[in-house]
Design a protein around this motif. Structure first.
Motif, PDB file in Angstrom:
ATOM      1  N   LYS A   6       3.601 -10.278 -12.201  1.00 10.27           N
ATOM      2  CA  LYS A   6       2.790 -11.114 -13.090  1.00 10.27           C
ATOM      3  C   LYS A   6       2.629 -12.514 -12.508  1.00 10.27           C
ATOM      4  O   LYS A   6       1.537 -13.091 -12.540  1.00 10.27           O
ATOM      5  CB  LYS A   6       3.422 -11.191 -14.477  1.00 10.27           C
ATOM      6  CG  LYS A   6       3.341  -9.886 -15.240  1.00 10.27           C
ATOM      7  CD  LYS A   6       4.032 -10.013 -16.585  1.00 10.27           C
ATOM      8  CE  LYS A   6       3.981  -8.708 -17.360  1.00 10.27           C
ATOM      9  NZ  LYS A   6       4.629  -8.829 -18.670  1.00 10.27           N
ATOM     10  N   ASP A   7       3.710 -13.069 -11.951  1.00  7.56           N
ATOM     11  CA  ASP A   7       3.631 -14.394 -11.341  1.00  7.56           C
ATOM     12  C   ASP A   7       2.699 -14.375 -10.134  1.00  7.56           C
ATOM     13  O   ASP A   7       1.942 -15.320  -9.912  1.00  7.56           O
ATOM     14  CB  ASP A   7       5.024 -14.876 -10.940  1.00  7.56           C
ATOM     15  CG  ASP A   7       5.022 -16.332 -10.531  1.00  7.56           C
ATOM     16  OD1 ASP A   7       4.533 -17.178 -11.321  1.00  7.56           O
ATOM     17  OD2 ASP A   7       5.497 -16.638  -9.423  1.00  7.56           O
ATOM     18  N   ALA A   8       2.722 -13.292  -9.366  1.00  4.21           N
ATOM     19  CA  ALA A   8       1.830 -13.168  -8.209  1.00  4.21           C
ATOM     20  C   ALA A   8       0.366 -13.160  -8.646  1.00  4.21           C
ATOM     21  O   ALA A   8      -0.496 -13.745  -7.975  1.00  4.21           O
ATOM     22  CB  ALA A   8       2.161 -11.903  -7.415  1.00  4.21           C
ATOM     23  N   LEU A  41      -0.972 -15.754 -20.655  1.00  7.82           N
ATOM     24  CA  LEU A  41      -1.642 -14.514 -21.053  1.00  7.82           C
ATOM     25  C   LEU A  41      -0.803 -13.277 -20.721  1.00  7.82           C
ATOM     26  O   LEU A  41      -0.861 -12.270 -21.427  1.00  7.82           O
ATOM     27  CB  LEU A  41      -3.006 -14.392 -20.370  1.00  7.82           C
ATOM     28  CG  LEU A  41      -4.087 -15.361 -20.827  1.00  7.82           C
ATOM     29  CD1 LEU A  41      -5.334 -15.215 -19.954  1.00  7.82           C
ATOM     30  CD2 LEU A  41      -4.429 -15.136 -22.293  1.00  7.82           C
ATOM     31  N   LEU A  42      -0.028 -13.366 -19.646  1.00  6.70           N
ATOM     32  CA  LEU A  42       0.796 -12.248 -19.221  1.00  6.70           C
ATOM     33  C   LEU A  42       2.190 -12.271 -19.847  1.00  6.70           C
ATOM     34  O   LEU A  42       3.059 -11.478 -19.486  1.00  6.70           O
ATOM     35  CB  LEU A  42       0.908 -12.222 -17.697  1.00  6.70           C
ATOM     36  CG  LEU A  42      -0.407 -11.982 -16.949  1.00  6.70           C
ATOM     37  CD1 LEU A  42      -0.202 -12.106 -15.444  1.00  6.70           C
ATOM     38  CD2 LEU A  42      -0.980 -10.620 -17.302  1.00  6.70           C
ATOM     39  N   ILE A  82      -9.269  -9.972  -9.851  1.00  4.74           N
ATOM     40  CA  ILE A  82      -7.872 -10.017 -10.263  1.00  4.74           C
ATOM     41  C   ILE A  82      -7.793  -9.278 -11.588  1.00  4.74           C
ATOM     42  O   ILE A  82      -8.394  -9.685 -12.576  1.00  4.74           O
ATOM     43  CB  ILE A  82      -7.400 -11.469 -10.430  1.00  4.74           C
ATOM     44  CG1 ILE A  82      -7.542 -12.225  -9.105  1.00  4.74           C
ATOM     45  CG2 ILE A  82      -5.957 -11.498 -10.931  1.00  4.74           C
ATOM     46  CD1 ILE A  82      -7.384 -13.710  -9.232  1.00  4.74           C
ATOM     47  N   GLU A  83      -7.094  -8.185 -11.596  1.00  2.00           N
ATOM     48  CA  GLU A  83      -6.953  -7.386 -12.806  1.00  2.00           C
ATOM     49  C   GLU A  83      -5.702  -7.815 -13.552  1.00  2.00           C
ATOM     50  O   GLU A  83      -4.629  -7.932 -12.962  1.00  2.00           O
ATOM     51  CB  GLU A  83      -6.865  -5.894 -12.473  1.00  2.00           C
ATOM     52  CG  GLU A  83      -8.081  -5.362 -11.756  1.00  2.00           C
ATOM     53  CD  GLU A  83      -9.337  -5.367 -12.600  1.00  2.00           C
ATOM     54  OE1 GLU A  83      -9.244  -5.309 -13.836  1.00  2.00           O
ATOM     55  OE2 GLU A  83     -10.435  -5.430 -12.020  1.00  2.00           O
ATOM     56  N   ALA A  84      -5.841  -8.050 -14.832  1.00  2.00           N
ATOM     57  CA  ALA A  84      -4.700  -8.440 -15.653  1.00  2.00           C
ATOM     58  C   ALA A  84      -3.761  -7.255 -15.808  1.00  2.00           C
ATOM     59  O   ALA A  84      -4.176  -6.118 -15.948  1.00  2.00           O
ATOM     60  CB  ALA A  84      -5.174  -8.909 -17.019  1.00  2.00           C
ATOM     61  N   VAL A  85      -2.498  -7.547 -15.729  1.00  2.00           N
ATOM     62  CA  VAL A  85      -1.471  -6.527 -15.918  1.00  2.00           C
ATOM     63  C   VAL A  85      -0.660  -6.928 -17.134  1.00  2.00           C
ATOM     64  O   VAL A  85      -0.095  -8.002 -17.178  1.00  2.00           O
ATOM     65  CB  VAL A  85      -0.545  -6.434 -14.679  1.00  2.00           C
ATOM     66  CG1 VAL A  85       0.567  -5.443 -14.940  1.00  2.00           C
ATOM     67  CG2 VAL A  85      -1.344  -6.064 -13.448  1.00  2.00           C
ATOM     68  N   ALA A  86      -0.654  -6.072 -18.120  1.00  2.00           N
ATOM     69  CA  ALA A  86       0.099  -6.394 -19.342  1.00  2.00           C
ATOM     70  C   ALA A  86       1.403  -5.652 -19.377  1.00  2.00           C
ATOM     71  O   ALA A  86       1.611  -4.663 -18.774  1.00  2.00           O
ATOM     72  CB  ALA A  86      -0.733  -6.050 -20.572  1.00  2.00           C
TER      73      ALA A  86
END
Length: 86
Positions: A6-8, A41-42, A82-86
């Protein structure tokens, strides 16, 4: 996704904003705002880049710009979303 992943993602968003140079000034501040917004957001806490770490911060950006952004730009390779990863 892990905290590191998430930080990346947040750093990638930050780096892309800095490379795009949207503004005549304040790109660093805008990049850090984007970085922390994506972290939030993450589900991560915000992260302040302290003055003592400013050399690391600028080295990180310079490395990204020289090894990822510029080579892709010169090859005509579009930057991947950049795809969000939840």
């Amino acid at each position: 996704a892990s905290i590191l992943e998430k930080d990346a993602i947040a750093w990638r968003a930050h780096d892309e904003v800095l490379c795009a140079q949207f503004f005549k000034g304040y790109n660093d501040r805008t990049g850090r705002l984007v970085y922390n917004h994506v972290r939030t957001l993450l589900g991560l806490d915000t992260h302040v880049v302290r003055f003592e770490k400013s050399v690391e911060y600028f080295d990180h950006f310079e490395h990204y710009q020289n090894t990822v952004y510029l080579p892709n730009l010169l090859k005509g390779t579009p930057v991947q979303r950049i795809e969000a990863v939840a």
